[in-house]
Write a protein that holds these residues in place. Sequence first.
Motif, PDB file in Angstrom:
ATOM      1  N   LYS A 200     -15.255   2.432   4.600  1.00  0.00           N
ATOM      2  CA  LYS A 200     -14.158   3.268   5.602  1.00  0.00           C
ATOM      3  C   LYS A 200     -13.147   2.449   6.068  1.00  0.00           C
ATOM      4  O   LYS A 200     -12.010   2.888   6.036  1.00  0.00           O
ATOM      5  N   GLN A 201     -13.322   1.056   6.734  1.00  0.00           N
ATOM      6  CA  GLN A 201     -12.528   0.309   7.057  1.00  0.00           C
ATOM      7  C   GLN A 201     -11.314  -0.201   5.911  1.00  0.00           C
ATOM      8  O   GLN A 201     -10.219  -0.219   5.819  1.00  0.00           O
ATOM      9  N   HIS A 202     -11.842  -0.416   4.710  1.00  0.00           N
ATOM     10  CA  HIS A 202     -11.003  -0.807   3.466  1.00  0.00           C
ATOM     11  C   HIS A 202     -10.445   0.310   2.770  1.00  0.00           C
ATOM     12  O   HIS A 202      -9.289  -0.013   1.881  1.00  0.00           O
ATOM     13  N   LEU A 203     -11.169   1.408   2.516  1.00  0.00           N
ATOM     14  CA  LEU A 203     -10.657   2.183   1.186  1.00  0.00           C
ATOM     15  C   LEU A 203     -10.196   3.713   1.745  1.00  0.00           C
ATOM     16  O   LEU A 203      -9.793   4.327   1.088  1.00  0.00           O
ATOM     17  N   ASN A 204     -10.125   3.848   3.244  1.00  0.00           N
ATOM     18  CA  ASN A 204      -9.890   5.183   3.780  1.00  0.00           C
ATOM     19  C   ASN A 204      -8.428   5.723   3.321  1.00  0.00           C
ATOM     20  O   ASN A 204      -8.065   6.868   3.213  1.00  0.00           O
ATOM     21  N   SER A 205      -7.570   4.804   2.968  1.00  0.00           N
ATOM     22  CA  SER A 205      -6.126   5.324   2.643  1.00  0.00           C
ATOM     23  C   SER A 205      -6.215   5.559   1.112  1.00  0.00           C
ATOM     24  O   SER A 205      -5.235   6.092   0.467  1.00  0.00           O
ATOM     25  N   ASN A 206      -7.188   5.113   0.213  1.00  0.00           N
ATOM     26  CA  ASN A 206      -7.245   5.565  -1.124  1.00  0.00           C
ATOM     27  C   ASN A 206      -7.475   7.051  -1.183  1.00  0.00           C
ATOM     28  O   ASN A 206      -8.470   7.459  -0.714  1.00  0.00           O
TER      29      ASN A 206
END
Length: 760
Positions: free
Chosen positions: A541-547
């Motif tokens: 969630k921290q690293h990929l939510n903008s994907n």
Amino acid sequence: ADEDLETVPMSFPSVSMSSRERRWSDTTPYSSKKKLQSWFQLPNGNWELGKMITTSGNESIISLSDGKVLKVKEESLVPANPDILDGVDDLMQLSYLNEPSVLYNLQYRYNQNMIYTKAGPVLVAINPFKKVPLYGNDYIEAYKRKAIESPHVYAITDTAIREMIRDEVNQSIIISGESGAGKTETAKIAMQYLAALGGGSGIEHEILKTNPILEAFGNAKTLRNDNSSRFGKLIEIHFSETGKISGANIQTFLLEKSRVVQCNEGERSYHIFYQLCAGAPPSLRGKLNLQNAEDYKYLRQSNCYSITGINDAEEFRTVMEALDVVHIGKEDQENVFAMLAAVLWLGNISFTVIDNENHVQAVEDEGLFHVAKLIGCDIEDLKLTLSTRKMKVGNDNIVQKLTLSQAIDARDALAKSIYACLFDWLVEQINKSLAVGKRRTGRSISILDIYGFESFNRNSFEQFCINYANERLQQHFNRHLFKLEQEEYIQDGIDWAKVEFEDNQDCLNLFEKRPLGLLSLLDEESTFPNGTDKTFANKLKQHLNSNSCFKGERDQAFTVHHYAGQVTYDTTGFLEKNRDLLHLDSIQLLSSCTCPLPQIFASHMLTQSDKPVVGPLHKSGGADSQKLSVATKFKGQLFLLMQRLESTTPHFIRCIKPNNLQSPESYEQGLVLQQLRCCGVLEVVRISRSGFPTRMSHQKFARRYGFLLLDNVASQDPLSVSVAILHQFNILPEMYQVGYTKLFFRTGQIGVLEDTRNRT
Ligand code: ATP
Ligand code: MG
């Protein structure tokens, strides 16, 4: 005769469901005024044919087959094809190409046992769930002589053989579809045809016999399919220069080993366990102390022992015969059965609590006794391995006692490893027997039978890997049917309005990007001693939510936007399944066994590690040995697979199941449609029709048809000759394009010329 004719597969875009649907209705401009009948969607989602009575404004009055008359909005109608197009054997021939028309056409054929239909270059196969009179030597002979033209696995396999010989290029037959759709049966039908045409050396019998073996050890009854393959398979069949089969090689992918120790109510573990229990001859029963399936905990837990219509004892004899055929000696066979029995007995080992810290010890009962005997180790060693763990803390070596759940995990991990190693070992032996060796001179045809896209109510690590593989295969499909085509048009300078399509590169990036992709983050978290499924989910969630292909969900879950739809994965168990640890204590136990197979397995496990294991004692927590994670290993396998497929000419077969009941004569429109969308069948037809799938170089064209010209043009260059031919035969300008090096034709155009040529 038609060796100059090059018909190649055409383009296919993968688009999101909504835009796909939108595009669909756009493709065929529709005026109801000319139409006699249209499709109307009933509230239950099924489409029904309505006869048009009148139209005024944007409303129409239609009558349905049951006599009902309805007033409907014109935009809710979808054009239907004239009756003469009922049941065409290639969807490309439909005048109106829309979902209800495609569904109806497939159903029309299915009802008459015509389970195969072409969708442009792709073969669609609908599972009949009954014997259909389409196979056997007479049919094989007829397809070989081209006496039958209807679509068939035989036909597509025949094309593969011809193209292999003609182009001197390796071929692949890529079969996909949901569980129970008929992939494995289809692969066997293709193998049958190859064996019949390329047989002679005798090796083809061996190749066919690998099927019952791999199915016994790698297939199981699930709720979806009584004979579900729990592994992916690529079989590469080699041909000599004279077109005869010279050998084969099998590669398998990601066997579901958790099934050995755990399976759901109503499902079974691998067939071979039940076959062994039911069919082992008395002497073998005695040696292995075999009981009935009901007496083994691993088999008892799902409360399902038999499969309707299947005699496990008989199947066991078939497997033993097949093992003979692929040259697995009697002694090795007995070793294999001993390992199976050991796995079963492992499940019966139980533990008792020995102190007030909940530590346990294995009970000295028949389970423990038989396992030790079967694998050839000391009972005390086995007991110790299952209830303790050697560790290094600082500079001290300590022995940690295990709790009940840790001990059960250790026991189950050992059972799973033995089974998985056994499976790999068998494949290795089979490959040795089928090896081409020095005879390897010619070409090959590979058949890929791999699990299709899966989306269940609860999706775990297995679905994660399977869907990732499908994402890769889909890209391969796109590439070949779409991108390469367009590139060829552009390269040859022809006028081709570029068709937009959403490829799935973004989703693949989500999986593969480093360091911030799903696979990297999973591996990273798996190596942290304190990593848990929850910390993994949070990191995603921290690293990929903008994907845009990713969405974090509540309760340590996440959603991926796959080409075939959204799937929500529950991360519970991800880390453990990815680490797939077998503690070093267990590996050491196996290597100390007096039986040959456990020793082989142990050395195999050690050499599989990417870093050598230095000693028996390791840091606390984390991995015991630094072996590759499951996801990384799978990714590596997948890349190799794609590399191999890239160098072949692909032929695609899409299997469809018409119902979820494994029952004949039931065709659920909604279910079929969802599968057609998932595998892009409708798209491929649309693009194929709008492109120029047949092409031929100017030289070939002039050579092939030049003699039909009325004027003598012998002295002219190939391009001029070609143009003269096109003119003489009144081929309409919109039906072809002249490229720098080639002529490009729409479907069917070359037929006119061929007919004339053959008559002359
Ligand atoms: P999985 O992904 O679970 O392995 P699958 O796609 O390989 O599924 P199959 O095992 O090939 O599915 O097919 C399931 C069943 O459907 C077969 O056991 C058989 O009963 C039936 N079936 C499939 N294809 C045919 C066919 N061409 N003719 C008759 N029956 C078929
Ligand atoms: Mg299968």
